[in-house]
Design an enzyme around this catalytic site. Sequence first.
Site, short mmCIF file in Angstrom:
data_model
loop_
_atom_site.label_atom_id
_atom_site.label_comp_id
_atom_site.label_asym_id
_atom_site.label_seq_id
_atom_site.Cartn_x
_atom_site.Cartn_y
_atom_site.Cartn_z
N ASP A 58 0.88 -1.16 0.00
CA ASP A 58 0.00 0.00 0.00
C ASP A 58 0.92 1.22 0.00
OD1 ASP A 58 -1.63 2.11 0.52
OD2 ASP A 58 -2.71 1.17 2.19
N TYR A 147 -8.39 14.86 -10.55
CA TYR A 147 -7.31 14.08 -11.17
C TYR A 147 -6.23 15.02 -11.72
CZ TYR A 147 -5.16 10.79 -14.50
OH TYR A 147 -4.30 10.00 -15.22
N LYS A 151 -2.32 15.68 -10.82
CA LYS A 151 -1.27 15.47 -11.82
C LYS A 151 -0.36 16.70 -11.93
CE LYS A 151 -1.88 11.27 -12.85
NZ LYS A 151 -0.83 10.30 -12.50
N ILE A 177 -4.65 5.45 -22.95
CA ILE A 177 -3.87 4.26 -23.33
C ILE A 177 -4.84 3.13 -23.70
CG2 ILE A 177 -2.11 2.59 -22.64
CD1 ILE A 177 -1.03 5.42 -22.65
N1 SER Z 1 -6.64 7.76 -19.26
C1 SER Z 1 -6.65 8.71 -18.20
C2 SER Z 1 -8.02 9.01 -17.77
O1 SER Z 1 -8.88 9.03 -18.61
C3 SER Z 1 -5.98 9.98 -18.64
O2 SER Z 1 -4.73 10.04 -18.09
O3 SER Z 1 -8.23 9.27 -16.64
#
Ligand code: SER
Length: 329
Positions: A58, A147, A151, A177
């Site tokens: 963790d 998010y 980042k 990805i």
């Molecule tokens: N694939 C990721 C997302 O959609 C982007 O970094 O959160």
Amino acid sequence: MGKEKGKRVLLTGSLGQIGSELAFALAERYGADNVITSDVREDSHGILDGAGMFVELDVLSAGDFDSIVRDYRINTIYHLAALLSAVAEEKPQMAWEINMKGLVNALEVAKENGCSLFVPSSIGAFGPDTPLDNTPQDTIMRPHSMYGVTKVSGELLCDYYQMRFGVDTRGVRFPGIISNKTLPGGGTTDYAVEIYYHAILYGSYTCCLKAGTSLDMMYMPDAIKAAIDVMEADPANLKHRNAFNVTAMHFDPEEIAAEIKKHIPEFNIDYEIDPLRQAIAESWPNYMDDSAAREEWGWLPEYDLARMTGEMLGELGERYGRGELEIEG
Ligand code: SER
């Protein structure tokens, strides 16, 4: 046989979409004996079998993180454990906790043990004030998603540890990805993975993003190449360290659907928009300029939409018994 000698690698978040494939690439390159995979969950299905030794970790436990790095004489950490954009928006406090505290622990462990550290940033680090076409490497970054906040903060922290303490931090801003081994968990770009599964299994797909929503994307083999190449790059050539823009292609839902139709003519896409994901997607680049990565460490993707589509449908078609599909590419 690995080209580089002497790497001892720890991978966090190894059971995730990227980790579950990067682990095998690292094991092949540096030797399975030199790779320790880890995740907060047990590898109950043995999906990492063969990619080095697995330990439960963790990343919020600084003590455990440090012990593993010491015990296994790790000198390179790939820190992938994080929540993705849509989940982070549902659980912002948890996202801050995991994405930031986990990163601070990784940075501290790297500092104390002299490790190099790979940290992925994302197209999610950008926001609506960013120039969304041909998004520059260095530009306005005011993300509206939790998010993205984690980042950008992570990019700054990695730069800080490099400048202040000399920690060898490196990273890229990954686009969406696409892969066929492990599904992504709760991102905004997940549709571009699911669409291939649905095309094979049902011949149709209901997309949560609007037609015309362009985003940067990359096929997994290129993502793995980026993660390894940036860590092997000669530091003398790096003007940036962290958060290199990298992309391989960009498309909107209609374009990927049209590519799939070339293989499955009856394939049909319709739309049921998820406002949360749509708002996030609209605040991200339509396409990025990744010339800094190309110039500083020779980034060059191999897969475009056509080639990736051929491989994705070929692989999934075989797996789900539609081997009779005519797959080109
Ligand atoms: N694939 C990721 C997302 O959609 C982007 O970094 O959160």
